[in-house]
Design a protein around this motif. Structure first.
Motif, PDB file in Angstrom:
ATOM      1  N   MET A 107       0.840  -1.176   0.000  1.00 39.34           N
ATOM      2  CA  MET A 107       0.000   0.000   0.000  1.00 39.34           C
ATOM      3  C   MET A 107       0.884   1.238   0.000  1.00 39.34           C
ATOM      4  O   MET A 107       1.903   1.303   0.668  1.00 39.34           O
ATOM      5  CB  MET A 107      -0.916  -0.005   1.224  1.00 39.34           C
ATOM      6  N   MET A 108       0.458   2.242  -0.731  1.00 40.71           N
ATOM      7  CA  MET A 108       1.214   3.482  -0.838  1.00 40.71           C
ATOM      8  C   MET A 108       0.946   4.387   0.361  1.00 40.71           C
ATOM      9  O   MET A 108      -0.185   4.531   0.798  1.00 40.71           O
ATOM     10  CB  MET A 108       0.809   4.203  -2.126  1.00 40.71           C
ATOM     11  N   SER A 109       2.004   4.992   0.879  1.00 39.90           N
ATOM     12  CA  SER A 109       1.828   5.879   2.029  1.00 39.90           C
ATOM     13  C   SER A 109       1.167   7.194   1.594  1.00 39.90           C
ATOM     14  O   SER A 109       1.173   7.557   0.426  1.00 39.90           O
ATOM     15  CB  SER A 109       3.170   6.176   2.689  1.00 39.90           C
ATOM     16  N   GLU A 110       0.616   7.892   2.529  1.00 39.10           N
ATOM     17  CA  GLU A 110      -0.041   9.176   2.258  1.00 39.10           C
ATOM     18  C   GLU A 110       0.932  10.181   1.645  1.00 39.10           C
ATOM     19  O   GLU A 110       0.544  10.990   0.816  1.00 39.10           O
ATOM     20  CB  GLU A 110      -0.661   9.750   3.538  1.00 39.10           C
ATOM     21  N   ARG A 111       2.192  10.123   2.057  1.00 48.40           N
ATOM     22  CA  ARG A 111       3.198  11.061   1.544  1.00 48.40           C
ATOM     23  C   ARG A 111       3.346  10.964   0.026  1.00 48.40           C
ATOM     24  O   ARG A 111       3.587  11.954  -0.659  1.00 48.40           O
ATOM     25  CB  ARG A 111       4.538  10.797   2.209  1.00 48.40           C
ATOM     26  N   HIS A 112       3.213   9.776  -0.510  1.00 46.47           N
ATOM     27  CA  HIS A 112       3.443   9.544  -1.931  1.00 46.47           C
ATOM     28  C   HIS A 112       2.149   9.456  -2.741  1.00 46.47           C
ATOM     29  O   HIS A 112       2.201   9.389  -3.969  1.00 46.47           O
ATOM     30  CB  HIS A 112       4.250   8.258  -2.113  1.00 46.47           C
ATOM     31  N   LYS A 113       1.031   9.500  -2.092  1.00 43.99           N
ATOM     32  CA  LYS A 113      -0.262   9.237  -2.722  1.00 43.99           C
ATOM     33  C   LYS A 113      -0.580  10.168  -3.893  1.00 43.99           C
ATOM     34  O   LYS A 113      -1.086   9.732  -4.918  1.00 43.99           O
ATOM     35  CB  LYS A 113      -1.358   9.345  -1.662  1.00 43.99           C
ATOM     36  N   ASN A 114      -0.273  11.446  -3.786  1.00 45.81           N
ATOM     37  CA  ASN A 114      -0.657  12.420  -4.812  1.00 45.81           C
ATOM     38  C   ASN A 114       0.527  12.902  -5.637  1.00 45.81           C
ATOM     39  O   ASN A 114       0.505  14.008  -6.160  1.00 45.81           O
ATOM     40  CB  ASN A 114      -1.355  13.614  -4.150  1.00 45.81           C
ATOM     41  N   GLN A 115       1.542  12.082  -5.797  1.00 42.80           N
ATOM     42  CA  GLN A 115       2.753  12.507  -6.495  1.00 42.80           C
ATOM     43  C   GLN A 115       2.853  11.998  -7.929  1.00 42.80           C
ATOM     44  O   GLN A 115       3.933  11.974  -8.490  1.00 42.80           O
ATOM     45  CB  GLN A 115       3.974  12.079  -5.698  1.00 42.80           C
ATOM     46  N   SER A 116       1.762  11.651  -8.537  1.00 45.85           N
ATOM     47  CA  SER A 116       1.789  11.171  -9.911  1.00 45.85           C
ATOM     48  C   SER A 116       2.346  12.246 -10.838  1.00 45.85           C
ATOM     49  O   SER A 116       1.983  13.414 -10.758  1.00 45.85           O
ATOM     50  CB  SER A 116       0.376  10.791 -10.344  1.00 45.85           C
TER      51      SER A 116
END
Length: 47
Positions: free
Chosen positions: A1-10
């Motif tokens: 699962m992806m952490s919140e820190r990386h979630k919106n870094q697309s």
């Protein structure tokens, strides 16, 4: 699962040396350079 820190870094580049997100090198966004790279790559792998 992806952490919140990386979630919106697309679409961004993670600089592991600095530990943050940034834009990639300007050449990575240059359409002509991308096309040339693809053409050269195809030429190499077709031999």
């Amino acid at each position: 699962m992806m952490s919140e820190r990386h979630k919106n870094q697309s679409g961004t580049y993670f600089e592991s040396d600095k530990g943050n997100y940034n834009n990639a090198h300007p050449d990575a966004y240059d359409e002509d350079k991308i096309k040339l790279l693809l053409t050269l790559t195809e030429s190499i792998i077709s031999n």
